[in-house]
Motif scaffolding. Structure first.
Motif, PDB file in Angstrom:
ATOM      1  N   LEU A 125      43.166  50.318  56.672  1.00 57.24           N
ATOM      2  CA  LEU A 125      44.657  50.398  56.297  1.00 57.24           C
ATOM      3  C   LEU A 125      45.601  51.752  56.229  1.00 57.24           C
ATOM      4  CD1 LEU A 125      43.954  46.936  53.959  1.00 57.24           C
ATOM      5  CD2 LEU A 125      45.258  46.993  56.074  1.00 57.24           C
ATOM      6  N   GLU A 126      44.921  52.418  55.142  1.00 55.51           N
ATOM      7  CA  GLU A 126      44.964  53.334  54.698  1.00 55.51           C
ATOM      8  C   GLU A 126      45.558  54.303  56.390  1.00 55.51           C
ATOM      9  OE1 GLU A 126      43.606  53.944  50.582  1.00 55.51           O
ATOM     10  OE2 GLU A 126      42.240  54.605  52.676  1.00 55.51           O
ATOM     11  N   ARG A 127      44.390  54.310  56.768  1.00 59.80           N
ATOM     12  CA  ARG A 127      44.635  54.984  58.275  1.00 59.80           C
ATOM     13  C   ARG A 127      45.839  54.261  59.255  1.00 59.80           C
ATOM     14  NH1 ARG A 127      42.164  53.512  63.687  1.00 59.80           N
ATOM     15  NH2 ARG A 127      42.493  55.393  65.229  1.00 59.80           N
ATOM     16  N   HIS A 128      46.450  52.817  58.920  1.00 56.33           N
ATOM     17  CA  HIS A 128      46.390  52.011  59.550  1.00 56.33           C
ATOM     18  C   HIS A 128      48.434  52.154  59.506  1.00 56.33           C
ATOM     19  CE1 HIS A 128      48.827  48.907  61.804  1.00 56.33           C
ATOM     20  NE2 HIS A 128      49.090  48.248  61.131  1.00 56.33           N
ATOM     21  N   LEU A 129      48.227  52.059  57.789  1.00 55.12           N
ATOM     22  CA  LEU A 129      49.330  52.603  57.529  1.00 55.12           C
ATOM     23  C   LEU A 129      50.309  54.252  57.386  1.00 55.12           C
ATOM     24  CD1 LEU A 129      49.124  49.673  54.680  1.00 55.12           C
ATOM     25  CD2 LEU A 129      50.358  49.497  56.936  1.00 55.12           C
ATOM     26  N   PHE A 130      49.480  54.968  56.885  1.00 57.82           N
ATOM     27  CA  PHE A 130      49.889  56.742  56.493  1.00 57.82           C
ATOM     28  C   PHE A 130      49.725  57.109  57.876  1.00 57.82           C
ATOM     29  CE2 PHE A 130      48.683  54.871  52.330  1.00 57.82           C
ATOM     30  CZ  PHE A 130      49.962  54.516  51.951  1.00 57.82           C
ATOM     31  N   THR A 131      49.046  57.126  58.709  1.00 66.75           N
ATOM     32  CA  THR A 131      49.107  58.052  59.443  1.00 66.75           C
ATOM     33  C   THR A 131      50.199  58.451  60.093  1.00 66.75           C
ATOM     34  OG1 THR A 131      46.695  57.419  60.713  1.00 66.75           O
ATOM     35  CG2 THR A 131      48.297  58.788  62.066  1.00 66.75           C
ATOM     36  N   LEU A 132      51.067  57.313  60.448  1.00 64.82           N
ATOM     37  CA  LEU A 132      52.283  57.609  60.621  1.00 64.82           C
ATOM     38  C   LEU A 132      52.995  59.379  60.399  1.00 64.82           C
ATOM     39  CD1 LEU A 132      54.563  56.185  58.721  1.00 64.82           C
ATOM     40  CD2 LEU A 132      54.539  54.705  59.893  1.00 64.82           C
ATOM     41  N   LEU A 133      52.630  59.573  59.102  1.00 68.92           N
ATOM     42  CA  LEU A 133      53.543  60.779  58.238  1.00 68.92           C
ATOM     43  C   LEU A 133      53.302  61.750  58.866  1.00 68.92           C
ATOM     44  CD1 LEU A 133      52.424  59.420  54.811  1.00 68.92           C
ATOM     45  CD2 LEU A 133      54.714  59.966  55.412  1.00 68.92           C
ATOM     46  N   ASP A 134      52.038  61.894  59.501  1.00 64.20           N
ATOM     47  CA  ASP A 134      51.961  62.941  60.361  1.00 64.20           C
ATOM     48  C   ASP A 134      52.758  63.612  61.182  1.00 64.20           C
ATOM     49  OD1 ASP A 134      49.611  63.331  58.705  1.00 64.20           O
ATOM     50  OD2 ASP A 134      47.890  62.546  60.738  1.00 64.20           O
ATOM     51  N   GLY A 135      53.541  62.586  61.959  1.00 65.71           N
ATOM     52  CA  GLY A 135      54.531  63.136  63.122  1.00 65.71           C
ATOM     53  C   GLY A 135      56.505  62.990  62.353  1.00 65.71           C
ATOM     54  N   ALA A 136      56.313  62.136  61.175  1.00 62.59           N
ATOM     55  CA  ALA A 136      57.495  62.187  60.284  1.00 62.59           C
ATOM     56  C   ALA A 136      57.383  63.583  60.146  1.00 62.59           C
ATOM     57  CB  ALA A 136      57.530  60.913  59.773  1.00 62.59           C
ATOM     58  N   ARG A 137      56.965  64.499  59.249  1.00 60.86           N
ATOM     59  CA  ARG A 137      56.571  65.069  58.133  1.00 60.86           C
ATOM     60  C   ARG A 137      57.221  66.739  58.855  1.00 60.86           C
ATOM     61  NH1 ARG A 137      51.385  66.480  57.951  1.00 60.86           N
ATOM     62  NH2 ARG A 137      51.527  63.784  56.647  1.00 60.86           N
ATOM     63  N   LYS A 138      58.550  66.833  58.264  1.00 64.02           N
ATOM     64  CA  LYS A 138      58.734  68.328  58.898  1.00 64.02           C
ATOM     65  C   LYS A 138      58.826  69.058  57.757  1.00 64.02           C
ATOM     66  CE  LYS A 138      63.164  70.737  58.677  1.00 64.02           C
ATOM     67  NZ  LYS A 138      65.013  71.462  58.833  1.00 64.02           N
ATOM     68  N   PRO A 139      57.905  70.521  58.938  1.00 67.15           N
ATOM     69  CA  PRO A 139      56.642  70.975  57.767  1.00 67.15           C
ATOM     70  C   PRO A 139      57.745  72.340  57.053  1.00 67.15           C
ATOM     71  CG  PRO A 139      56.433  70.832  60.151  1.00 67.15           C
ATOM     72  CD  PRO A 139      57.539  70.117  60.074  1.00 67.15           C
ATOM     73  N   ASP A 186      46.606  79.783  50.497  1.00 64.76           N
ATOM     74  CA  ASP A 186      47.996  79.071  50.740  1.00 64.76           C
ATOM     75  C   ASP A 186      48.300  78.126  51.184  1.00 64.76           C
ATOM     76  OD1 ASP A 186      48.754  81.620  50.388  1.00 64.76           O
ATOM     77  OD2 ASP A 186      48.802  82.080  52.379  1.00 64.76           O
ATOM     78  N   GLN A 187      47.459  77.347  51.421  1.00 66.48           N
ATOM     79  CA  GLN A 187      47.307  75.713  51.626  1.00 66.48           C
ATOM     80  C   GLN A 187      47.384  74.727  51.013  1.00 66.48           C
ATOM     81  OE1 GLN A 187      43.478  73.083  52.721  1.00 66.48           O
ATOM     82  NE2 GLN A 187      42.094  75.294  52.522  1.00 66.48           N
ATOM     83  N   ALA A 188      47.090  75.595  49.339  1.00 67.02           N
ATOM     84  CA  ALA A 188      47.879  74.734  48.619  1.00 67.02           C
ATOM     85  C   ALA A 188      49.106  73.888  48.399  1.00 67.02           C
ATOM     86  CB  ALA A 188      47.075  75.160  47.302  1.00 67.02           C
ATOM     87  N   VAL A 189      49.865  74.961  48.998  1.00 69.87           N
ATOM     88  CA  VAL A 189      51.487  74.890  49.134  1.00 69.87           C
ATOM     89  C   VAL A 189      51.726  74.452  49.843  1.00 69.87           C
ATOM     90  CG1 VAL A 189      53.475  75.712  49.049  1.00 69.87           C
ATOM     91  CG2 VAL A 189      51.761  77.002  48.191  1.00 69.87           C
ATOM     92  N   ASP A 190      50.891  74.201  51.019  1.00 70.29           N
ATOM     93  CA  ASP A 190      51.332  73.230  52.122  1.00 70.29           C
ATOM     94  C   ASP A 190      50.671  71.712  52.202  1.00 70.29           C
ATOM     95  OD1 ASP A 190      52.289  75.129  53.817  1.00 70.29           O
ATOM     96  OD2 ASP A 190      50.284  75.371  54.970  1.00 70.29           O
ATOM     97  N   ARG A 191      49.599  71.482  51.821  1.00 74.16           N
ATOM     98  CA  ARG A 191      48.907  69.942  50.868  1.00 74.16           C
ATOM     99  C   ARG A 191      50.468  69.258  50.034  1.00 74.16           C
ATOM    100  NH1 ARG A 191      43.152  70.222  49.513  1.00 74.16           N
ATOM    101  NH2 ARG A 191      44.109  67.944  49.376  1.00 74.16           N
ATOM    102  N   PHE A 192      50.677  70.212  48.667  1.00 77.60           N
ATOM    103  CA  PHE A 192      51.559  69.947  47.824  1.00 77.60           C
ATOM    104  C   PHE A 192      52.921  69.549  48.566  1.00 77.60           C
ATOM    105  CE2 PHE A 192      54.851  70.160  44.191  1.00 77.60           C
ATOM    106  CZ  PHE A 192      54.068  69.586  43.446  1.00 77.60           C
ATOM    107  N   HIS A 193      53.490  70.537  48.845  1.00 73.90           N
ATOM    108  CA  HIS A 193      54.549  69.803  49.844  1.00 73.90           C
ATOM    109  C   HIS A 193      54.575  68.166  51.510  1.00 73.90           C
ATOM    110  CE1 HIS A 193      57.539  70.180  53.742  1.00 73.90           C
ATOM    111  NE2 HIS A 193      57.965  70.210  53.223  1.00 73.90           N
ATOM    112  N   GLN A 194      53.374  68.650  51.786  1.00 73.43           N
ATOM    113  CA  GLN A 194      53.157  67.158  52.924  1.00 73.43           C
ATOM    114  C   GLN A 194      53.128  65.631  51.473  1.00 73.43           C
ATOM    115  OE1 GLN A 194      49.148  67.439  55.486  1.00 73.43           O
ATOM    116  NE2 GLN A 194      49.099  65.062  54.407  1.00 73.43           N
ATOM    117  N   GLY A 195      52.952  65.700  49.837  1.00 76.65           N
ATOM    118  CA  GLY A 195      52.766  65.011  50.072  1.00 76.65           C
ATOM    119  C   GLY A 195      54.518  64.673  49.333  1.00 76.65           C
ATOM    120  N   PHE A 196      54.747  66.051  49.265  1.00 78.09           N
ATOM    121  CA  PHE A 196      56.822  65.775  48.237  1.00 78.09           C
ATOM    122  C   PHE A 196      57.057  65.439  50.142  1.00 78.09           C
ATOM    123  CE2 PHE A 196      60.351  68.020  48.061  1.00 78.09           C
ATOM    124  CZ  PHE A 196      60.859  67.663  46.427  1.00 78.09           C
ATOM    125  N   ALA A 197      56.902  65.432  50.627  1.00 82.82           N
ATOM    126  CA  ALA A 197      57.661  64.927  51.705  1.00 82.82           C
ATOM    127  C   ALA A 197      57.224  63.879  52.264  1.00 82.82           C
ATOM    128  CB  ALA A 197      57.318  66.365  53.151  1.00 82.82           C
TER     129      ALA A 197
END
Length: 469
Positions: free
Chosen positions: A122-136, A333-344
């Motif tokens: 279910l998580e893969r089905h529902l949350f994978t779309l975020l990879d394409g919707a997220r602005k880096p 540095d990936q800590a910043v990117d990952r934190f931002h990913q959750g935020f976005a």
């Protein structure tokens, strides 16, 4: 008694992850709703999912963003909330046969095992779309992250969501405020439960002070129970968990599920902290707006948000440092990117929720208009002899359609009999022979047959035709 694994795994196809979801949804506590179960105020375990729809829905692959407001998302988030909630404690307000039976099914070993298997599907089905919707973020520099957080905070304070202004502009403001309250109850307790879950563990040496921060956040929520209960009572609602399960928008469930997903999967700790910070910003911005809607529609000036939404702009930079700096030492540095990913990603769900709730409020407040539109559409189809796809249903007395959404615009046309149509706890709409209503795509609704038998049709309205009316 030893657990019979053969019974649990019977019918599961190891090459078909969708079969796992179907087996999980077959739990008796998740069966389709019956007429007396439009609300479940005495039973926190009774959570209808519409399992029959899983015969044609496919959860074995990621869902595209275009379907984030459609049936697959609604039922998927219902099932995923049941996964997460089966690991939390819920108690019925009173003893009874129904909560005892459903509680046993909700907490038994079979459900625990199938929950563990169904969750990643279910998580893969529902949350994978975020990879394409997220602005880096565009840069792994902490200064860049802080600037984006401050700018979002300022924007949210300055721009109230459309849903709040819509609720304040409806004709039936009590109904609108009640429905907004239902949506708040679908994600606010879930967000706090996810925070409490995230706090568990021994990590202070690496990330000093954050466990206390998370625990304090959950403790604050627990201390606000009476304020929350009073607000529900003002809307003539009960505080039992999932009491109004059928009236939760998929996006309301999704906002809570997103935080649950990140806290439940412990490897996503930096992403959880980013999403949690976004949630705190949303509370600070939306708390006064929720309060205004509830005072206007329910007549109660609540203090619930005074403590929950305490966040000053001057504290944001220090809070980001507190949350992210120790993680930079661990992850780089990936800590910043990952934190931002959750935020976005949390921001994306919040924006989708505002759009979804706005459209639901507008439609529910203008049912008479959509009845007139249905008459006009029906006449247009007949006069021009237009062929459209059509579903016909013949249902018996008290047969109930668990609330759902359609993936296209539809008319409901009663040929014979009577039915109740509902989209809120405040009232039901009676339809008799010849009555019609237009249900736009993704609008949440359910129905119950009142007569001995009811025959009704659902013509599917193409987008081009819908736009004409």
């Amino acid at each position: 008694m030893p657990l019979d694994h053969s019974e649990i795994f019977a019918g599961l196809d190891p090459d078909d992850s969708n079969s796992i979801v179907k087996a999980f949804a077959a739990n008796s506590a998740f069966r389709a709703a019956e007429w007396e179960e439009l609300t479940t105020e005495d039973n926190p375990y009774r959570r209808p999912v519409r399992p029959d729809d899983l015969a044609w829905l496919n959860y074995s692959k990621p869902m595209p963003a275009a379907k984030a407001l459609k049936l697959s998302a609604l039922l998927g988030h219902r099932m995923l909330r049941n996964v997460y909630d089966s690991g939390l404690l819920y108690l019925p307000p009173t003893a009874g046969t129904a909560p005892e039976t459903d509680g046993a099914a909700f907490y038994n070993d079979r459900n625990r095992i199938l929950s563990a298997l169904a969750a990643p599907v279910l998580e893969r089905h529902l949350f994978t779309l975020l990879d394409g919707a997220r602005k880096p973020l565009g840069s792994s520099d902490l200064t860049h992250l802080k600037r984006e957080v401050r700018e979002h905070h300022q924007q949210r304070l300055a721009e109230p969501g459309r849903a709040f202004t819509t609720a304040l502009g409806t004709k039936d403001r009590k109904a609108a405020a009640t429905f907004v309250m239902l949506q708040l109850s679908a994600f606010l307790p879930a967000a706090r439960a996810a925070t409490g879950r995230a706090a568990l563990g021994e990590y202070d040496a690496t990330h000093p002070g954050v466990r206390t921060l998370l625990l304090d956040d959950y403790r604050t929520w627990a201390g606000q129970h009476e304020e929350y209960r009073a607000l529900l009572e003002a809307a003539e609602l009960k505080p039992t968990a999932a009491a109004y399960w059928q009236l939760y928008l998929g996006t309301s469930l999704a906002r809570g599920n997103h935080l649950h997903w990140l806290s439940h999967n412990r490897e996503k700790y930096p992403e959880f902290l980013g999403a949690m910070l976004h949630h705190k910003i949303e509370e600070a911005a939306d708390g006064p707006r929720f309060a205004e809607v509830f005072e206007d529609g329910l007549g109660l000036r609540t203090g619930l948000f005074d403590g929950l939404g305490a966040l000053r702009e001057s504290d944001l930079d220090a809070l980001v440092d507190r949350l992210v700096l120790p993680l930079k030492a661990l992850y780089g540095d990936q800590a910043v990117d990952r934190f931002h990913q959750g935020f976005a990603d949390a921001r994306w769900f919040a924006q989708l929720w505002d759009e979804d709730l706005t459209e639901q409020l507008l439609w529910a407040d203008s049912i008479e208009l959509h009845q007139r539109k249905a008459e006009a559409l029906s006449k247009h189809i007949d006069d021009n002899r237009i062929e459209v796809d059509l579903d016909t249903f013949v249902e018996s007395n008290e047969e109930t359609s668990t609330t759902h959404v359609h993936n296209e615009h539809r008319l409901v046309m009663v040929e014979r009999g009577q039915m109740h149509f509902w989209n809120n706890t405040t009232h039901k709409i009676e339809f008799n022979e010849g009555d019609k209503v237009l249900i736009p795509v993704s609008r949440l609704h359910g129905s119950t047959v009142l007569s001995g038998e009811c025959t009704y049709h659902q013509p599917i309205i193409p987008e081009e035709m819908y736009q004409q009316f």
